[in-house]
Design an enzyme around this catalytic site. Structure first.
Site, PDB file in Angstrom:
ATOM      1  N   HIS A 194     -74.073 -88.454 -12.522  1.00 14.18           N
ATOM      2  CA  HIS A 194     -72.994 -88.824 -13.433  1.00 14.18           C
ATOM      3  C   HIS A 194     -71.913 -87.723 -13.377  1.00 14.18           C
ATOM      4  O   HIS A 194     -72.237 -86.564 -13.093  1.00 14.18           O
ATOM      5  CB  HIS A 194     -73.589 -88.945 -14.850  1.00 14.18           C
ATOM      6  CG  HIS A 194     -72.596 -89.276 -15.908  1.00 14.18           C
ATOM      7  ND1 HIS A 194     -71.835 -88.312 -16.528  1.00 14.18           N
ATOM      8  CD2 HIS A 194     -72.235 -90.454 -16.447  1.00 14.18           C
ATOM      9  CE1 HIS A 194     -71.040 -88.882 -17.403  1.00 14.18           C
ATOM     10  NE2 HIS A 194     -71.259 -90.190 -17.377  1.00 14.18           N
ATOM     11  N   PRO A 195     -70.632 -88.049 -13.636  1.00 19.03           N
ATOM     12  CA  PRO A 195     -69.564 -87.052 -13.470  1.00 19.03           C
ATOM     13  C   PRO A 195     -69.758 -85.707 -14.180  1.00 19.03           C
ATOM     14  O   PRO A 195     -69.250 -84.693 -13.699  1.00 19.03           O
ATOM     15  CB  PRO A 195     -68.324 -87.777 -14.002  1.00 19.03           C
ATOM     16  CG  PRO A 195     -68.623 -89.219 -13.742  1.00 19.03           C
ATOM     17  CD  PRO A 195     -70.096 -89.382 -13.940  1.00 19.03           C
ATOM     18  N   VAL A 196     -70.463 -85.665 -15.305  1.00 22.86           N
ATOM     19  CA  VAL A 196     -70.611 -84.357 -15.964  1.00 22.86           C
ATOM     20  C   VAL A 196     -71.778 -83.545 -15.393  1.00 22.86           C
ATOM     21  O   VAL A 196     -71.950 -82.383 -15.758  1.00 22.86           O
ATOM     22  CB  VAL A 196     -70.792 -84.476 -17.505  1.00 22.86           C
ATOM     23  CG1 VAL A 196     -69.561 -85.094 -18.150  1.00 22.86           C
ATOM     24  CG2 VAL A 196     -72.055 -85.231 -17.868  1.00 22.86           C
ATOM     25  N   LYS A 197     -72.576 -84.126 -14.512  1.00 23.32           N
ATOM     26  CA  LYS A 197     -73.773 -83.431 -14.026  1.00 23.32           C
ATOM     27  C   LYS A 197     -73.418 -82.409 -12.927  1.00 23.32           C
ATOM     28  O   LYS A 197     -72.256 -82.241 -12.579  1.00 23.32           O
ATOM     29  CB  LYS A 197     -74.791 -84.462 -13.529  1.00 23.32           C
ATOM     30  CG  LYS A 197     -75.271 -85.435 -14.620  1.00 23.32           C
ATOM     31  CD  LYS A 197     -75.950 -84.722 -15.762  1.00 23.32           C
ATOM     32  CE  LYS A 197     -76.745 -85.626 -16.688  1.00 23.32           C
ATOM     33  NZ  LYS A 197     -75.996 -86.725 -17.310  1.00 23.32           N
ATOM     34  N   ASN A 198     -74.462 -81.760 -12.387  1.00 28.81           N
ATOM     35  CA  ASN A 198     -74.215 -80.601 -11.502  1.00 28.81           C
ATOM     36  C   ASN A 198     -73.515 -80.967 -10.202  1.00 28.81           C
ATOM     37  O   ASN A 198     -72.763 -80.159  -9.661  1.00 28.81           O
ATOM     38  CB  ASN A 198     -75.523 -79.847 -11.241  1.00 28.81           C
ATOM     39  CG  ASN A 198     -76.014 -79.155 -12.503  1.00 28.81           C
ATOM     40  OD1 ASN A 198     -75.332 -79.180 -13.534  1.00 28.81           O
ATOM     41  ND2 ASN A 198     -77.171 -78.530 -12.443  1.00 28.81           N
TER      42      ASN A 198
END
Ligand SMILES: Cc1ncc(COP(=O)(O)O)c(C=O)c1O
Length: 395
Positions: A194-198
């Site tokens: 997902h976009p906020v992940k690493n």
């Protein structure tokens, strides 16, 4: 320096534009890779997906990586591949996103919440042991913010009671434990992109495992549980049959191209996250009523979140803290409303508030400060200034 009133109490906001708590980092490198993928023969699952799976498998040091449409569908596939079903119990943490427990609920199994170790904010081994029954089939430890649970203790419990372990490592891609990549531990681990992940592929997930049979099951379930080479296929080449209830969780060439380009940048991402964390740690350590995240234990995590705990010594409660930070245009967030507070888990499984005291006490203070590689030093300073200014106002 802090003559200004915090914006929430009538002052001027520290920032004009909103700083999100998480964000993707996309450069021309990724853009070119995606555009090139669109020129390929396939745009659904094809050779680039296989290449991305191979790169992730190598990176984690496992035999198999199976890409899926999201972390949530990765958990679903892992739960099914594990063979969870109605009547089974699967122990997991309440301090997580709902999808963690859905590795059990999608299969008809019951998620059983064990309380957390308040230092690590991950499953407490003793609390897990207390929840084991004859029906327990699985264990889903989760890496809160990227911080490892007590991996050794979880593996001991799994051995002792013959449990299948699915590591929800959505927050932890890129870290190591005892110098071994996170995700390499048995039986399966999964990541979210997902976009906020690493790293990100827009939406996307991955299950990794060393187990050949689990990998085969995961691949089949991801794609309709279709046998593409049944008996008779040679004479009748169109003959392909669904042998069970499968899904279309296929990953695309476009996502894989983005994922490969993001993997090229993983060291840069980790370095920037580590730098920001060091600046936060140094600036916030002395502020009364703020607990900074735990120190790594036997590990070099790649942190997804920087979650502090605000206690009454700070001078205002968590709700006021969050609203005051939002008034400064700083997008803090809370991870997570404990799963036993959610109507779904209460109505389906009879959970109630008050059942998991350590989780509830930690939850009451949690606030995730912005953490992502696109943050400039000025962004980091803005966050620190906002917390300090708020502390001065209240203390
Ligand atoms: C711990 C955890 N597990 C599972 C998920 C689900 O991942 P996705 O959003 O890729 O479906 C998330 C996403 O936020 C998460 O934080």
């Amino acid at each position: 320096m802090f003559d200004e009133l915090p914006a929430y109490y009538g002052g001027k906001p520290i920032r004009e534009s909103v700083l999100g708590y998480g964000s993707q980092s996309i450069t021309d490198h990724e853009k070119k890779a995606v555009v090139d993928a669109l020129d390929g023969d396939y745009i659904t699952r094809g050779p680039t997906v296989e290449e991305f799976e191979d790169r992730v498998a190598d990176f984690v040091g496992v035999d198999h990586a199976v890409a899926t449409t999201s972390g949530t569908t990765a958990l679903h596939l892992a739960g099914e591949a594990a063979g969870f079903s109605s009547g089974d119990e699967v122990i997991t943490t309440p301090l997580t996103f709902a999808s963690t427990a859905h590795a059990a609920t999608y299969t008809g199994a019951t998620p059983v919440f064990a309380d957390i170790d308040p230092y690590r904010r991950t499953l407490d081994p003793e609390a897990v042991r207390e929840q084991v029954t004859d029906d327990t089939e699985g264990l889903i430890p989760m890496y809160y913010g990227g911080h490892p649970p007590d991996i050794g203790a979880m593996l001991d419990i799994a051995d002792e009671y013959d449990l299948t372990v699915i590591w929800d490592a959505c927050h932890a891609f890129g870290g190591t434990w005892r110098e071994e990549p996170i995700g390499a531990q048995r039986d399966m681990a999964m990541f979210s992109f997902h976009p906020v992940k690493n790293i990100t592929t827009g939406e996307g997930g991955m299950v990794v495992t060393d187990d050949d049979e689990l990998a085969e099951r995961l691949r089949r379930l991801r794609s309709f549980d279709m046998n593409y080479d049944p008996e008779g296929h040679k004479d009748e080449p169109w003959y392909q049959v669904a042998e069970g209830l499968g899904y279309n969780y296929n990953f695309t060439e476009i996502q894989a191209a983005l994922g490969l380009a993001q993997l090229d940048r993983i060291d840069e991402f980790k370095q920037r996250r580590d730098e920001i964390i060091a600046q936060y740690d140094e600036a916030l350590e002395g502020i009364s009523g703020v607990r900074t995240p735990p120190e790594p234990v036997e590990s070099d995590p790649m942190y997804h979140l920087y979650a502090i705990e605000v206690s009454k010594d700070f001078g205002c409660d968590r709700k006021e803290f969050v609203n005051a930070m939002h008034a400064e245009n700083i997008g803090v967030q809370v991870h997570y409303v404990p799963l036993h507070y959610h109507p779904y888990f209460q109505e389906e499984f009879g959970y109630e508030r008050g059942q998991l005291p350590e989780t509830e006490a930690v939850y009451d203070g949690l606030v995730s400060l912005p953490l992502h590689p696109e943050m400039s030093d000025t962004d980091v300073d803005d966050v620190i200034t906002a917390v300090r200014q708020l502390a001065m106002y209240h203390q």
